[in-house]
Design an enzyme around this catalytic site. Structure first.
Site, short mmCIF file in Angstrom:
data_model
loop_
_atom_site.label_atom_id
_atom_site.label_comp_id
_atom_site.label_asym_id
_atom_site.label_seq_id
_atom_site.Cartn_x
_atom_site.Cartn_y
_atom_site.Cartn_z
CB ILE A 120 -0.81 -5.94 14.66
CG1 ILE A 120 -0.20 -6.75 13.71
CG2 ILE A 120 0.05 -5.94 15.67
CD1 ILE A 120 0.58 -6.30 13.37
CG ASN B 258 -0.20 -0.05 2.61
OD1 ASN B 258 0.61 1.16 2.71
ND2 ASN B 258 -0.33 -1.11 3.86
CG ASP C 164 -7.05 -5.13 6.07
OD1 ASP C 164 -6.36 -4.84 7.06
OD2 ASP C 164 -8.10 -3.60 5.65
N PRO D 196 -3.60 -11.73 10.88
CG PRO D 196 -2.46 -11.65 12.09
CD PRO D 196 -2.34 -11.95 10.51
CE LYS E 72 8.20 -13.34 -13.05
NZ LYS E 72 9.50 -13.07 -14.05
O1 C5P Z 1 -8.69 -2.19 10.81
P1 C5P Z 1 -7.79 -1.30 9.90
O2 C5P Z 1 -7.06 -1.60 9.29
O3 C5P Z 1 -8.51 -0.14 10.11
O4 C5P Z 1 -7.27 -0.70 11.36
C1 C5P Z 1 -6.37 -0.01 11.71
C2 C5P Z 1 -5.50 0.29 13.14
O5 C5P Z 1 -5.05 -1.46 13.31
C3 C5P Z 1 -3.44 0.45 12.76
O6 C5P Z 1 -3.59 1.39 13.76
C4 C5P Z 1 -3.27 -0.73 12.08
O7 C5P Z 1 -1.83 -0.29 12.82
C5 C5P Z 1 -3.87 -1.00 13.03
N1 C5P Z 1 -3.83 -2.61 12.72
C6 C5P Z 1 -3.12 -3.88 12.92
N2 C5P Z 1 -3.19 -5.03 12.28
C7 C5P Z 1 -3.19 -5.27 10.98
C8 C5P Z 1 -4.74 -4.37 10.40
C9 C5P Z 1 -4.41 -2.33 11.55
O8 C5P Z 1 -2.72 -3.17 13.92
N3 C5P Z 1 -4.16 -6.33 10.68
#
Ligand code: C5P
Length: 397
Positions: A306, A208, A276, A304, A286
């Site tokens: 985090i 991203n 996500d 997951p 490849k």
């Molecule tokens: O659910 P979303 O991605 O909008 O949430 C954003 C927040 O969750 C941010 O603080 C991001 O660092 C954290 N996050 C995470 N692990 C994920 C997705 C998002 O820690 N897999």
């Protein structure tokens, strides 16, 4: 506060020397006593009279001032301080420090001191980026020299880039952190930052547009308040800050493992833009076109969360801060996210393309806490970071 602390301030010869006058004012206002030393080149930019008037004591400029040796010799001068600060640290001064040259008062003091040294480099962008200066910087850091800045920006020479001396308030914060008088001294803070890369096969990945700028600014701001910072970063485009423990990861699952390994912490600030989804059927080799015109079908698995795992896990940090990048209904979505993830605060921002925030230098945030939503004016990511770091420090009091 720096009450009772004694700072030996070496002012090098560069246009940024004017900032050292403001630094003296801030240091003395914070309670420190400043003993100033001006290099010969430094006297071309600021006068000994203005320096000594602000510091309230005499300024030393020459090794042979110390016929004064009877009054205070250079060894004693270098040791009587709690911290030696070099601001501005010119390319020449850094080079002398890195090679241990002692051919004037400033370099002799730097070689003779048994105290920690903090430098605030300032020079033309090309001089800063030159391999020789970068080699000297690495040598100095390996020697335990602390570094504040330099910042990016317009330079007096008309160029743009890294090389501007850190602002006096930033140098003051670095002095407080170095002397263990920062408000976050003794606290351990975890910051996640940057994007994650999720592999498709050994050569391709999904990513991203996160630059890591806000997470990096936050780590630097927390460090400046004296925190021990563990900085877990995906492949960001901005370099990580100095003076923090940097752990580089690529994928969300690696980030989770690095975060768990960093616990326990007093506060966790999750600014990373974690993917996500990851590719569930990642190719071991490849992926090749087979001439049939049929594109491979990627399957996805959820990564997951985090932030949620830290907010709901043990040992839980006292303060868990998440970010929410939204393109509409920012406050509603962020408030729901705070509850869903179990974190204490959400820093919400509108990243719809019209705002120019994603990848830009400014941010407009709304802080969501248990007390509701607080919208901050649009400001630089560094200023958002400083304000958030101060709030985190208050919450950890
Ligand atoms: O659910 P979303 O991605 O909008 O949430 C954003 C927040 O969750 C941010 O603080 C991001 O660092 C954290 N996050 C995470 N692990 C994920 C997705 C998002 O820690 N897999």
């Amino acid at each position: 506060m720096l009450a009772g602390k004694r700072i030996l301030l070496i002012i090098g010869g560069g246009i940024a020397a004017y900032k050292s006058l403001e630094l003296i004012r801030l240091l003395t206002k914070a309670g420190a006593s400043v003993v100033p030393v001006l290099t010969k080149a430094g006297t071309e930019f600021v006068t000994p009279l203005s320096v000594s008037a602000l510091a309230g004591v005499r300024v030393y400029t020459d090794l042979f001032d110390l016929t004064d040796e009877a009054e205070m010799g250079h060894i004693q001068l270098s040791r009587a301080a709690d911290l030696v600060v070099v601001a501005p640290a010119t390319a020449d001064l850094m080079s002398k420090m890195a090679t241990g040259r002692a051919d004037d008062l400033a370099s002799t003091l730097l070689l003779a001191t048994d105290k920690r040294v903090l430098i605030a480099p300032a020079m033309n962008v090309r001089m800063w980026q030159h391999p020789a200066t970068q080699r000297n910087l690495a040598t100095l850091q390996a020697d335990g020299v602390l570094v504040a800045g330099p910042n990016d920006g317009d330079m007096a020479c008309g160029e743009f880039g890294p090389g501007r001396m850190a602002e006096p308030a930033e140098v003051l914060a670095a002095v407080e952190a170095a002397l263990g008088t920062g408000v976050l001294t003794g606290r351990h803070v975890l910051v996640t930052s940057g994007p994650t890369h999720e592999p498709i096969d050994p050569v391709r990945y999904i990513a991203n547009r996160s630059s890591g700028a806000q997470g990096t600014a936050l780590a630097a701001a927390l460090r400046d308040l004296g925190a021990r910072v563990t900085f877990v970063t995906g492949p960001a485009t901005v370099p990580p800050p100095s003076g923090v423990t940097v752990i580089r990861v690529e994928t969300a699952r690696q980030m989770l493992a690095a975060v768990q390994a960093a616990l326990p912490v007093d506060a966790a600030v999750m600014a990373a833009a974690v993917a996500d989804w990851r590719v569930a059927n990642e190719g071991a080799q490849k992926m090749k076109k087979d001439g049939s015109g049929k594109a491979p079908a990627l399957e996805f698995a959820e990564n997951p969360d985090i932030l949620a795992s830290v907010a709901r896990g043990t040992p839980r940090p006292r303060l868990v801060v998440g970010f929410a990048a939204e393109t509409e209904h920012v406050v509603d979505h962020a408030t729901a996210k705070r509850a869903r993830k179990g974190c204490d605060w959400i820093v919400a921002n509108d990243v719809s393309p019209a705002t120019g925030i994603m990848g830009g230098t400014e941010n407009a945030v709304t802080l969501i806490t248990e007390h509701g939503a607080e919208t901050w004016p649009r400001m630089g990511k560094d200023q958002v970071a400083a304000r958030l770091a101060t709030r985190i420090a208050e919450a950890l009091q």
